[in-house]
Motif scaffolding. Structure first.
Motif: not given
Length: 276
Positions: A50, A82, A85, A87-88, A122, A164-166, A186, A214
């Motif tokens: 991350e 973000h 992402d 999702r945040k 993505h 994990h994503a990214n 993820d 996302h």
């Protein structure tokens, strides 16, 4: 002066000095220990990927950091706060709540390439497709596949490993390029595939929930892909090559790397796979 120095004598000033000296020493040691423990904790919780992604994201060109809602015309310009992402992102949640995406919207064939509507995309050119058993299949999208053609080799994680994503999903080697392909989601790896199987990984949710808000889908894909083709044309031109524009009827060939043998493919892939 310190006790082990010649001529040292205990006095009021000595006690004050020693108190201050050892206080500073304890503070420095505590700070270093806390930093070490935080770094260790971050690594054990898969935070290293991350951290790396956020660093890479901020090295992207400003235009490449655009919010997905710029693609749909909801904003004229806006940088994603973000690092892709959503999702945040509270703004994304509010916009989706007020304008829910229409299921099945979009096109499966775009600019001579296949982008099926049964999956989500993505920005690092991977796709994620939910399966009936709750797992998610991960593969390279059509542009990513054309960029790499037939890989020289592929490095896949082992079943049981988490992605994990990214973060890094897998690596592909093509000519001089070592491509770190980013994960769209993820998940815990339950099965590996390959070029010949049409997908690279199948994963299951880590905590029972697979959040895919996302990822791009439906009508968002076409404007994003148009921008990606423009980025590819620019990346190739910077390496002394050129691809026919869409206006001229240009469509990426099946193996772009093979079509441009003298191009610095590591630089092109770094640009297109979001690894500046």
């Amino acid at each position: 002066m310190l006790p082990w120095n010649y001529g040292f004598h205990f006095a009021t000033a000595s006690y004050i000095f020693l108190g201050a000296f050892y206080t500073v020493l304890i503070v420095v040691a505590t700070t270093l220990l806390n930093a070490f423990l935080r770094a260790r904790r971050d690594l054990t919780k898969a935070k290293a990927e991350e951290i790396r992604w956020h660093s890479d994201f901020h090295e992207l060109a400003a235009a490449d950091r655009s919010c997905r809602h710029v693609l749909t015309g909801e904003f004229q310009s806006r940088e994603c706060p973000h690092a892709f992402d959503c999702r945040k992102c509270e703004t994304h949640a509010k916009l989706i709540a007020s304008h829910p995406p229409v299921e099945g919207a979009g096109e499966a064939d775009l600019f001579g390439m296949s982008f099926p509507l049964d999956r989500m995309y993505h920005r690092g050119h991977t796709w994620a497709r939910p399966e009936a058993d709750g797992t998610v299949t991960i593969g390279l999208d059509d542009l990513g596949t054309r960029l790499l053609g037939v890989p020289d080799s592929v490095e896949l994680p082992q079943p049981g490993e988490e992605i994990h994503a990214n973060g890094t999903a897998f690596r592909i080697h093509k000519r001089e390029a070592d491509v770190r392909v980013l994960s769209p989601v993820d998940g815990e790896v339950v099965e590996t595939g390959g070029v010949d199987r049409g997908y690279f990984l199948r994963v299951k949710p880590i905590d029972g929930n697979m959040d895919m808000r996302h990822l791009l889908r439906g009508a968002e894909v076409k404007p994003w892909l148009l921008g990606e083709l423009e980025r590819l044309q620019l990346a190739l031109s910077m390496e002394g090559a050129s691809m026919p524009s869409l206006a001229d009827g240009g469509t990426p060939v099946a193996d772009i790397a093979a079509a441009y043998p003298r191009t610095d493919w590591d630089a092109v892939c770094g640009e297109m796979f979001l690894e500046p």
